[in-house]
Scaffold this motif. Structure first.
Motif, PDB file in Angstrom:
ATOM      1  N   LYS A 267      24.550  27.856  57.858  1.00 33.60           N
ATOM      2  CA  LYS A 267      23.399  27.483  57.016  1.00 33.60           C
ATOM      3  C   LYS A 267      23.846  27.189  55.584  1.00 33.60           C
ATOM      4  CE  LYS A 267      18.653  28.917  55.974  1.00 33.60           C
ATOM      5  NZ  LYS A 267      17.636  29.966  56.158  1.00 33.60           N
ATOM      6  N   ILE A 268      24.802  27.959  55.075  1.00 36.44           N
ATOM      7  CA  ILE A 268      25.325  27.723  53.728  1.00 36.44           C
ATOM      8  C   ILE A 268      25.929  26.322  53.631  1.00 36.44           C
ATOM      9  CG2 ILE A 268      27.130  28.412  52.101  1.00 36.44           C
ATOM     10  CD1 ILE A 268      26.655  31.305  53.017  1.00 36.44           C
ATOM     11  N   GLU A 269      26.695  25.949  54.652  1.00 35.88           N
ATOM     12  CA  GLU A 269      27.337  24.632  54.663  1.00 35.88           C
ATOM     13  C   GLU A 269      26.296  23.512  54.746  1.00 35.88           C
ATOM     14  OE1 GLU A 269      29.959  24.170  57.960  1.00 35.88           O
ATOM     15  OE2 GLU A 269      30.844  22.303  57.223  1.00 35.88           O
ATOM     16  N   ILE A 270      25.282  23.702  55.593  1.00 36.89           N
ATOM     17  CA  ILE A 270      24.275  22.653  55.795  1.00 36.89           C
ATOM     18  C   ILE A 270      23.441  22.441  54.535  1.00 36.89           C
ATOM     19  CG2 ILE A 270      22.215  22.016  57.102  1.00 36.89           C
ATOM     20  CD1 ILE A 270      23.453  23.559  59.491  1.00 36.89           C
ATOM     21  N   THR A 271      22.994  23.537  53.887  1.00 41.39           N
ATOM     22  CA  THR A 271      22.165  23.383  52.691  1.00 41.39           C
ATOM     23  C   THR A 271      22.936  22.701  51.561  1.00 41.39           C
ATOM     24  OG1 THR A 271      22.724  25.691  52.090  1.00 41.39           O
ATOM     25  CG2 THR A 271      20.598  25.302  53.173  1.00 41.39           C
ATOM     26  N   LYS A 272      24.225  22.967  51.463  1.00 37.92           N
ATOM     27  CA  LYS A 272      25.047  22.304  50.453  1.00 37.92           C
ATOM     28  C   LYS A 272      25.100  20.801  50.709  1.00 37.92           C
ATOM     29  CE  LYS A 272      27.798  21.918  46.961  1.00 37.92           C
ATOM     30  NZ  LYS A 272      27.231  22.054  45.602  1.00 37.92           N
ATOM     31  N   ASN A 273      25.288  20.420  51.968  1.00 39.74           N
ATOM     32  CA  ASN A 273      25.358  18.998  52.297  1.00 39.74           C
ATOM     33  C   ASN A 273      23.996  18.317  52.172  1.00 39.74           C
ATOM     34  OD1 ASN A 273      28.097  18.956  52.751  1.00 39.74           O
ATOM     35  ND2 ASN A 273      27.936  19.424  54.910  1.00 39.74           N
ATOM     36  N   LEU A 274      22.915  19.061  52.429  1.00 38.47           N
ATOM     37  CA  LEU A 274      21.574  18.496  52.230  1.00 38.47           C
ATOM     38  C   LEU A 274      21.337  18.198  50.750  1.00 38.47           C
ATOM     39  CD1 LEU A 274      19.274  20.496  54.671  1.00 38.47           C
ATOM     40  CD2 LEU A 274      19.397  18.009  54.458  1.00 38.47           C
ATOM     41  N   GLU A 275      21.777  19.099  49.884  1.00 40.53           N
ATOM     42  CA  GLU A 275      21.646  18.874  48.442  1.00 40.53           C
ATOM     43  C   GLU A 275      22.338  17.563  48.049  1.00 40.53           C
ATOM     44  OE1 GLU A 275      23.776  21.658  46.055  1.00 40.53           O
ATOM     45  OE2 GLU A 275      23.550  20.406  44.261  1.00 40.53           O
ATOM     46  N   GLN A 280      22.041  11.632  46.719  1.00 39.46           N
ATOM     47  CA  GLN A 280      22.432  10.242  46.966  1.00 39.46           C
ATOM     48  C   GLN A 280      21.209   9.357  47.198  1.00 39.46           C
ATOM     49  OE1 GLN A 280      25.527   8.893  46.890  1.00 39.46           O
ATOM     50  NE2 GLN A 280      26.392  10.856  46.261  1.00 39.46           N
ATOM     51  N   ILE A 281      20.191   9.917  47.873  1.00 37.61           N
ATOM     52  CA  ILE A 281      18.966   9.163  48.133  1.00 37.61           C
ATOM     53  C   ILE A 281      18.162   8.985  46.856  1.00 37.61           C
ATOM     54  CG2 ILE A 281      16.751   9.249  49.363  1.00 37.61           C
ATOM     55  CD1 ILE A 281      18.187  10.708  51.628  1.00 37.61           C
ATOM     56  N   GLY A 282      18.302   9.955  45.952  1.00 32.37           N
ATOM     57  CA  GLY A 282      17.506   9.944  44.729  1.00 32.37           C
ATOM     58  C   GLY A 282      16.295  10.847  44.811  1.00 32.37           C
ATOM     59  N   ASP A 283      16.253  11.680  45.859  1.00 35.46           N
ATOM     60  CA  ASP A 283      15.157  12.635  46.035  1.00 35.46           C
ATOM     61  C   ASP A 283      15.537  13.940  45.322  1.00 35.46           C
ATOM     62  OD1 ASP A 283      13.253  13.782  48.949  1.00 35.46           O
ATOM     63  OD2 ASP A 283      13.178  14.371  46.848  1.00 35.46           O
ATOM     64  N   LEU A 284      15.317  13.973  44.005  1.00 33.16           N
ATOM     65  CA  LEU A 284      15.772  15.105  43.196  1.00 33.16           C
ATOM     66  C   LEU A 284      15.028  16.411  43.501  1.00 33.16           C
ATOM     67  CD1 LEU A 284      16.439  13.365  39.772  1.00 33.16           C
ATOM     68  CD2 LEU A 284      18.008  13.825  41.661  1.00 33.16           C
ATOM     69  N   PRO A 285      13.714  16.382  43.786  1.00 31.91           N
ATOM     70  CA  PRO A 285      13.044  17.652  44.130  1.00 31.91           C
ATOM     71  C   PRO A 285      13.659  18.342  45.338  1.00 31.91           C
ATOM     72  CG  PRO A 285      11.414  15.992  43.564  1.00 31.91           C
ATOM     73  CD  PRO A 285      12.729  15.283  43.628  1.00 31.91           C
ATOM     74  N   ASN A 286      13.943  17.567  46.390  1.00 33.71           N
ATOM     75  CA  ASN A 286      14.569  18.168  47.575  1.00 33.71           C
ATOM     76  C   ASN A 286      16.008  18.572  47.307  1.00 33.71           C
ATOM     77  OD1 ASN A 286      12.841  18.534  49.845  1.00 33.71           O
ATOM     78  ND2 ASN A 286      12.645  16.306  50.015  1.00 33.71           N
ATOM     79  N   ALA A 287      16.705  17.792  46.480  1.00 36.81           N
ATOM     80  CA  ALA A 287      18.078  18.159  46.115  1.00 36.81           C
ATOM     81  C   ALA A 287      18.079  19.501  45.407  1.00 36.81           C
ATOM     82  CB  ALA A 287      18.702  17.081  45.230  1.00 36.81           C
ATOM     83  N   GLN A 288      17.137  19.681  44.467  1.00 33.33           N
ATOM     84  CA  GLN A 288      17.034  20.949  43.744  1.00 33.33           C
ATOM     85  C   GLN A 288      16.637  22.084  44.684  1.00 33.33           C
ATOM     86  OE1 GLN A 288      17.978  21.522  40.820  1.00 33.33           O
ATOM     87  NE2 GLN A 288      17.154  23.536  40.358  1.00 33.33           N
ATOM     88  N   LYS A 289      15.743  21.790  45.614  1.00 34.58           N
ATOM     89  CA  LYS A 289      15.288  22.809  46.578  1.00 34.58           C
ATOM     90  C   LYS A 289      16.456  23.365  47.377  1.00 34.58           C
ATOM     91  CE  LYS A 289      12.752  23.169  50.946  1.00 34.58           C
ATOM     92  NZ  LYS A 289      11.933  22.438  51.942  1.00 34.58           N
ATOM     93  N   TYR A 290      17.294  22.483  47.904  1.00 32.33           N
ATOM     94  CA  TYR A 290      18.399  22.955  48.731  1.00 32.33           C
ATOM     95  C   TYR A 290      19.553  23.496  47.898  1.00 32.33           C
ATOM     96  CZ  TYR A 290      15.919  21.284  52.761  1.00 32.33           C
ATOM     97  OH  TYR A 290      14.972  21.133  53.721  1.00 32.33           O
ATOM     98  N   LYS A 291      19.642  23.056  46.667  1.00 34.98           N
ATOM     99  CA  LYS A 291      20.637  23.648  45.765  1.00 34.98           C
ATOM    100  C   LYS A 291      20.302  25.114  45.526  1.00 34.98           C
ATOM    101  CE  LYS A 291      22.738  23.129  41.196  1.00 34.98           C
ATOM    102  NZ  LYS A 291      22.801  22.322  39.963  1.00 34.98           N
ATOM    103  N   LEU A 292      19.021  25.396  45.244  1.00 34.92           N
ATOM    104  CA  LEU A 292      18.592  26.773  45.024  1.00 34.92           C
ATOM    105  C   LEU A 292      18.735  27.608  46.284  1.00 34.92           C
ATOM    106  CD1 LEU A 292      15.395  26.179  42.829  1.00 34.92           C
ATOM    107  CD2 LEU A 292      17.601  27.092  42.083  1.00 34.92           C
ATOM    108  N   GLU A 293      18.389  27.016  47.430  1.00 33.84           N
ATOM    109  CA  GLU A 293      18.516  27.745  48.694  1.00 33.84           C
ATOM    110  C   GLU A 293      19.982  28.087  48.981  1.00 33.84           C
ATOM    111  OE1 GLU A 293      16.499  25.939  51.962  1.00 33.84           O
ATOM    112  OE2 GLU A 293      17.226  27.395  53.418  1.00 33.84           O
ATOM    113  N   ASN A 294      20.859  27.126  48.688  1.00 33.37           N
ATOM    114  CA  ASN A 294      22.289  27.364  48.880  1.00 33.37           C
ATOM    115  C   ASN A 294      22.802  28.467  47.967  1.00 33.37           C
ATOM    116  OD1 ASN A 294      25.324  26.393  47.926  1.00 33.37           O
ATOM    117  ND2 ASN A 294      24.966  26.135  50.111  1.00 33.37           N
ATOM    118  N   LEU A 295      22.347  28.441  46.694  1.00 32.72           N
ATOM    119  CA  LEU A 295      22.752  29.477  45.742  1.00 32.72           C
ATOM    120  C   LEU A 295      22.257  30.850  46.176  1.00 32.72           C
ATOM    121  CD1 LEU A 295      22.183  27.688  42.312  1.00 32.72           C
ATOM    122  CD2 LEU A 295      24.372  28.489  43.210  1.00 32.72           C
ATOM    123  N   GLU A 296      21.019  30.899  46.661  1.00 28.64           N
ATOM    124  CA  GLU A 296      20.461  32.171  47.125  1.00 28.64           C
ATOM    125  C   GLU A 296      21.233  32.713  48.320  1.00 28.64           C
ATOM    126  OE1 GLU A 296      15.847  31.226  45.740  1.00 28.64           O
ATOM    127  OE2 GLU A 296      16.369  31.327  47.868  1.00 28.64           O
TER     128      GLU A 296
END
Length: 516
Positions: A267-275, A280-296
């Motif tokens: 899950k750690i690996e997947i959330t990092k790659n989702l961020e 790359q898509i330009g979807d910053l809200p979702n990028a931030q969401k998965y960045k925080l999830e990865n950090l947590e």
């Protein structure tokens, strides 16, 4: 709920049936199967194996059960548990001269060491595992050799493709020699998806796709971990092709599986790659969401990993001490060097204790009184307006404008907007609808800071307050604290923190632990 009850009744029935004659091999295979579905369910079966193996004196299965417990811990990112159970498996196997058990334990040790960044120790353990079963040409021997070859891949970076390809092909070769068809196919899944991933790294996407197809054809619907791994690796392949929408789709499918069955490491690996993909898509809200999830996720396992690393290094030191004790003689030069080292160490300890004492005193004062604001310093950038013209020392501001700025600054502080990245005099003055020279003048008059001092003081005061009153902040890495407070790097954060409090953030946190 109905499934849980059925599963519980099945376990009770199984325990009753096997209480007379325990089928160790059957139970072990079942526990191994459950590991890829749900590690927690596997643990229930493993506990029955351990209990029966201890009572019936079956060290081989006892060692294998502890190995599988180590593997389950690894899947859940429990580094300490993984190493503890691998150590138990190794001890039992060594005492009973059980080579496959030693190979399994070394393989698990090496894999976990690699995840912790202990690459030298990881390589040593994996090579020891190979040496234990290098001449073992049974199904079990081919299985173990292939698994260890797969584990070597974790040690290599993207630039070492030739080595990766060699280890992957060796793994496939070993697995293909296994006569048990279901087990052979199950193991080939991981080998094929590894090959697909490695080929994607070097942009050989057509070849990669062929191995992903092979992996999907062999993986069963119930093998949740391997299925998630394949979906993730396909997503990675699309990401390398700059097809981020497709990458996100496969990453999300993999994330759904690992979230459901508790595979934290994946899950750690997947959330990092989702961020990365959402960026790359330009979807910053979702990028931030998965960045925080990865950090947590990382923060939730960092303490466990730290304990595992400390234990590993402590064991190495203990082994070194034992070797010294066995030594029959020491040269005079070595003795002299040891004495000098002790003196230096003593001086270092003395200085360290003095420094800790000073830190503790300073932190106690900050804890009681808060941080002391730094003295006002002239900022050359504030001495000029945006046109490059000098700003008069005495600026006359109407009371209404001054009150407007103070009200805006109050809201700015209460909303913690100072923690936003890239905050500047210009964007804050625009937000308050005033010019920069008025803003600087009011901050100087009422706060006794230049603008940069004002922002840094608010940020450091904020994080000091969090460290004092919310203990979980003390577990965060320095770069995470820097990110929370809007700094571009942990070094910039540390520099300002030390400038304002008189010590590095890590020293402050350590001293704070002794107070609150």
């Amino acid at each position: 709920m109905e499934k849980k009850i059925t599963f519980f009744l099945f376990l009770l029935f199984s325990n009753f049936i096997f209480s007379q004659q325990f089928d160790f091999e059957g139970r072990y295979k079942y526990a191994r199967l459950l590991s890829s579905k749900n590690p927690d369910s596997s643990e229930i079966v493993l506990n029955t194996i351990i209990d029966s193996a201890q009572r019936k004196n079956q060290p081989d299965y006892l060692a294998k059960a502890y190995y599988l417990k180590s593997f389950n811990s690894y899947l859940k990112s429990d580094a300490k548990g993984a190493l503890d159970f691998a150590e138990k498996a190794l001890k039992i196997s060594t005492e009973n001269n059980y080579a496959p058990g030693k190979a399994l334990a070394y393989r698990m040790q090496g894999t976990q060491y690699a995840k912790l960044g202990l690459l030298k120790e990881a390589s040593q353990s994996l090579n020891k595992g190979l040496s234990e079963i290098k001449n073992e040409n049974t199904d079990e021997g081919h299985e173990l050799k292939g698994m260890i070859y797969n584990s070597f891949l974790i040690l290599l970076n993207q630039d070492e493709y030739q080595k990766k390809a060699s280890y992957s092909k060796n793994a496939v070769r070993e697995f293909q020699q296994i006569k048990n068809t279901p087990r052979r196919n199950e193991l080939l899944v991981s080998a094929y998806t590894n090959l697909g991933y490695n080929l994607s790294e070097v942009k050989k996407f057509d070849e990669a796709q062929s191995f992903f197809v092979k992996a999907l054809a062999l993986v069963g619907n119930d093998n949740h971990y391997l299925k998630a791994s394949i979906l993730h690796d396909i997503g990675y392949s699309f990401s390398q092709q700059n097809k981020q929408d497709s990458a996100v789709s496969y990453y999300q499918k993999a994330l759904k599986i690992v979230s459901q069955y508790g595979f934290t490491e994946k899950k750690i690996e997947i959330t990092k790659n989702l961020e990365t993909a959402y960026k790359q898509i330009g979807d910053l809200p979702n990028a931030q969401k998965y960045k925080l999830e990865n950090l947590e996720l990382k923060d939730s396992v960092v303490y466990n990993q730290k304990m595992a690393v400390n234990k590993t290094l402590s064991q190495k030191e203990e082994n070194f001490d034992k070797q010294l004790i066995k030594s029959h003689s020491l040269s005079k030069g070595l003795i002299a060097a040891c004495i000098i080292l002790l003196v230096v160490l003593g001086a270092a300890i003395f200085n360290m204790l003095n420094l800790r004492k000073k830190h503790k005193k300073a932190v106690a004062q900050i804890y009681q009184e808060g941080i002391t604001p730094v003295a006002y310093e002239d900022d050359p950038q504030e001495a000029e307006d945006q046109s490059g013209n000098s700003i008069p020392a005495d600026i006359k501001i109407s009371p209404e404008t001054e009150e407007l700025i103070l009200t805006g600054l109050k809201a700015f502080e209460e909303n913690f907007d100072f923690n936003k990245k890239n905050i500047s005099r210009y964007n804050l003055s625009n937000a308050l609808n005033v010019n920069t020279k008025y803003l600087s003048a009011v901050i100087k008059k009422h706060k006794n800071f230049n603008f940069n001092q004002y922002i840094n003081y608010l940020r450091i005061n904020y994080i000091v307050d969090k460290l004092k009153n919310e203990s979980q902040y003390r577990k965060y890495k320095i770069n995470h604290l820097a990110e929370i407070t809007g700094y571009s790097s942990h070094s910039a954060f540390s520099l300002e923190f030390k400038k304002i409090t008189g010590m590095h953030p890590s020293a402050f946190i350590k001293a704070l632990e002794g107070i609150a």
